[in-house]
Design a protein around this motif. Structure first.
Motif, mmCIF file in Angstrom:
data_model
loop_
_atom_site.group_PDB
_atom_site.id
_atom_site.type_symbol
_atom_site.label_atom_id
_atom_site.label_comp_id
_atom_site.label_asym_id
_atom_site.label_seq_id
_atom_site.Cartn_x
_atom_site.Cartn_y
_atom_site.Cartn_z
ATOM 1 N N ALA A 92 -20.830 -13.560 -44.771
ATOM 2 C CA ALA A 92 -19.843 -12.495 -44.699
ATOM 3 C C ALA A 92 -20.389 -11.193 -45.240
ATOM 4 O O ALA A 92 -21.422 -11.136 -45.906
ATOM 5 N N GLU A 151 -17.569 -16.349 -46.720
ATOM 6 C CA GLU A 151 -16.136 -16.563 -46.606
ATOM 7 C C GLU A 151 -15.870 -18.031 -46.339
ATOM 8 O O GLU A 151 -16.682 -18.697 -45.685
ATOM 9 N N GLN A 179 -13.305 -20.157 -44.295
ATOM 10 C CA GLN A 179 -12.362 -19.891 -43.218
ATOM 11 C C GLN A 179 -11.733 -21.190 -42.705
ATOM 12 O O GLN A 179 -12.434 -22.173 -42.489
ATOM 13 N N ASP A 187 -9.684 -13.179 -38.442
ATOM 14 C CA ASP A 187 -11.124 -13.009 -38.508
ATOM 15 C C ASP A 187 -11.791 -13.651 -37.309
ATOM 16 O O ASP A 187 -11.387 -14.719 -36.846
ATOM 17 N N LEU A 238 -15.132 -15.342 -35.890
ATOM 18 C CA LEU A 238 -16.314 -16.029 -36.398
ATOM 19 C C LEU A 238 -17.248 -16.356 -35.250
ATOM 20 O O LEU A 238 -16.814 -16.634 -34.134
ATOM 21 N N ASN A 259 -19.209 -14.315 -39.999
ATOM 22 C CA ASN A 259 -18.156 -13.410 -39.575
ATOM 23 C C ASN A 259 -18.820 -12.402 -38.631
ATOM 24 O O ASN A 259 -19.938 -11.947 -38.894
ATOM 25 N N GLU A 316 -9.183 -16.379 -43.426
ATOM 26 C CA GLU A 316 -10.004 -16.371 -44.635
ATOM 27 C C GLU A 316 -9.164 -16.856 -45.813
ATOM 28 O O GLU A 316 -8.135 -16.282 -46.137
ATOM 29 N N HIS A 318 -13.481 -16.403 -50.782
ATOM 30 C CA HIS A 318 -14.578 -15.454 -50.607
ATOM 31 C C HIS A 318 -15.455 -15.523 -51.858
ATOM 32 O O HIS A 318 -14.944 -15.515 -52.972
#
Lengths: 403, 403
Positions: free
Chosen positions: A173, A185, A187, A195, A197, A208, A234, A237
């Motif tokens: 990320a 991240e 996810q 987001d 990906l 990402n 997400e 992080h």
């Protein structure tokens, strides 16, 4: 969550969390506490109000722009409502004048309400202006040690999502305005995810899209696979920060030669309310809410027969079962609900039970009045229905994992 | 608390709560949860940001003056950081369109961070600008029912302080800017208290001086006793609100005739961080911190001998004892600390242990190496010192109450 009576809207992007949601959130926090403490995390609690002076020193006072809620106190001093606490925690550590290398790594975390003035709050708890976040900050003696800590937190996150039964992808990320040199991240794949990906079909690479050029279709890691686009929410992080903050605030420890040395830092967020919302989103169907088993507000719902129905006599048995379960099985104490709205049909209450997402619904009907009493058990998370004796019921529920 | 490393100052009136404090606070919250849920309380969680519109409807936007932290969002909408949630909770209940008399009394509470821009924050957690408070709000069908609920909350408060081993006085109080017709404060008698109380020597009457004329010396209740002045720390406050808020926001339920009827309200606060600080203040001595037994961050500290001392061989026994205690006694899991800084003398570590306030300190010295091993146990809350066998140790610690 709003339709199911779990949250109620307040100001834009702000919600009341209703009692079932609070129960679930408290369970999630216990799981988080267990996983963070298992890797040496110590829980503290930092103020929400943070002086502008601290944020000016990292230049984030300007960088954050309108996302930062700002206010003045009665003496016209500037404050923000902290969306994250790098400045605050680094200052705290910098004040520990006797910090020795023996005490590192230091892993400090909190689970508190955070504030972010989102331009377009939406999707309930997924993108709010007030939300609960677990934020951890690590302080290490060296870059190598700090990378080790970074790894160990990522592994703890992976264990956490696995315990919750949620498929989670760890992707490369962007470091955004937090800064630092390395970031991932966590996810949850989901169609409503905001987001984008790119996931390699051949190797473990995933990222990402923000971190790649938009026309990249080949995997930059294995050079073989093509990158597939998917969507994700997400929920976590991690950032390797290096000395970005510790240099500014002089967060130092005494090294083996007793010389002051600047610490290497990392920071690690988990969206607590967001995990709840995302989990319900990915697990539920149109008719039923499904929670990660561990996080269901209550594990068991017992339904006595409708008043005046043929099975009316089984009412006392239902009360007995509900009391018996939480009495006999210590881990179910407080986890069993008796839905005694017996003026309503079983069918109607069953619908409510599905909407609330009890993992186990026990229907006490005519079967309970037979010589060898049988109970209908609906396991909502698997979709199975079983007919069990009282002993069978105990055997089944003895294995339910709680936190 | 600051001297003992329990809190660290941030902005004026704002503190970092360090790990031991967080442990203690989490225990206090569990006791509060138990007592509130025992009288039917349901826990929810309301936003900190509250729209100015709600506060303007009760005129508190103006009344609160500079005590209210105010801010604007990116769209220039006015908000405050809630110091209390009468407006918010009454609006929530008003939105439950199907609320029936069968569902009342409704007791809704939360334990969240509150904000108040104190002109002179002081005394650490006793008067801060950010603090944790338990606030409960009750909704009843009638004045009579509401007085019953008011009583039951006051009784729960009394039980709570009694479980914590704290002497607490319930005194008549002023209703301040919350409004309503009846109010009590729960005060811990203490010399550093900011509140002045008048307590009758003959009967049970006691009141905050604010509620009496300054020259009153005779008890207005029994007319016999004289009123003695003493000082107290306010740790709880209850208000009978009547329909003040429910009328404004139209918080109604369907009565037995299915007619919409305005609910009778009460509100009830407990200063969570303030109870911690006040308890330490009234229980501790100059040399030692003492916690209410239930709330000590850790119950037991085990001290192995100094490395290189005559009792050096007892080190392994100390580790064994620490492991054994939390293994054998389920309620002590996570409650036993082994202070293995064996480069330091027992005396120095004992001083630290006293400063942190472990209710039980176990010194593993030469006695542990004898044929019939003996352990020195210092019970800090009673001041007793005992020499016990391992079985005696288990018997003693088996009776420790935890939450």
């Amino acid at each position: 969550m709003q339709q199911a009576g779990l949250i109620h809207p307040s100001n834009p992007g702000c919600y009341y969390y209703l009692p079932a949601t609070v129960r679930s959130m408290e369970k999630l926090v216990r799981v988080i506490d267990q996983e963070m403490q298992a890797i040496g995390g110590q829980k503290l609690d930092m103020p929400s109000l943070c002086s502008a002076d601290l944020w000016r020193r990292t230049e984030r006072w300007e960088l954050m722009g309108k996302e930062l809620f700002r206010l003045q106190d009665r003496h016209s001093a500037d404050y923000c409502l902290s969306p994250t606490h790098e400045e605050a925690v680094t200052t705290l550590v910098a004040h520990q004048s006797t910090l020795s290398y023996r005490q590192l790594p230091l892993l400090l975390y909190q689970v508190t309400r955070k504030f972010r003035d989102e331009p377009k709050p939406k999707l309930g708890l997924l993108r709010g202006r007030e939300f609960y976040m677990k934020d951890m900050y690590s302080f290490d003696v060296s870059e190598e040690a700090a990378y080790g800590t970074y790894e160990s937190v990522c592994e703890a996150y992976t264990r956490l999502f696995s315990r919750l039964g949620l498929r989670c992808v760890q992707v490369q990320a962007d470091t955004g305005n937090i800064g630092g040199t390395l970031s991932h991240e966590f996810q949850l794949p989901a169609d409503i995810g905001e987001d984008k990906l790119l996931v390699c079909e051949s190797c473990s690479f995933s990222a990402n899209v923000e971190t790649l050029t938009s026309d990249q279709t080949n995997c930059p890691k294995c050079n073989i696979g093509t990158l597939e686009l998917s969507k994700g929410i997400e929920v976590g992080h991690t950032f390797y920060l290096g000395k970005k903050y510790s240099n500014i605030f002089n967060a130092a420890f005494s090294n083996t030669q007793n010389k002051p040395t600047i610490a290497e830092m990392g920071c690690y967020g988990l969206g607590v309310t967001r995990i709840l919302a995302a989990a319900i989103e990915v697990l539920s169907t149109d008719e039923e809410i499904r929670w990660p088993g561990l996080l269901a507000p209550y594990q068991v719902c017992v339904l006595p027969p409708k008043k005046g129905s043929k099975a009316d006599d089984a009412s006392a048995i239902a009360e007995d079962v509900a009391r018996g379960l939480s009495g006999t099985l210590a881990h179910l104490k407080g986890e069993v609900v008796l839905d005694d709205r017996i003026h309503m049909t079983i069918g109607k209450r069953l619908k409510d039970a599905k909407r609330l997402g009890y993992p186990y619904v026990i229907v006490v009907g005519q079967g309970a009045l037979e010589e060898q009493p049988k109970f209908e058990v609906i396991c909502q998370n698997t979709g199975e229905t079983m007919f069990l004796s009282k002993d069978g019921l105990l055997d089944l529920l003895r294995t339910v994992e709680t936190v």
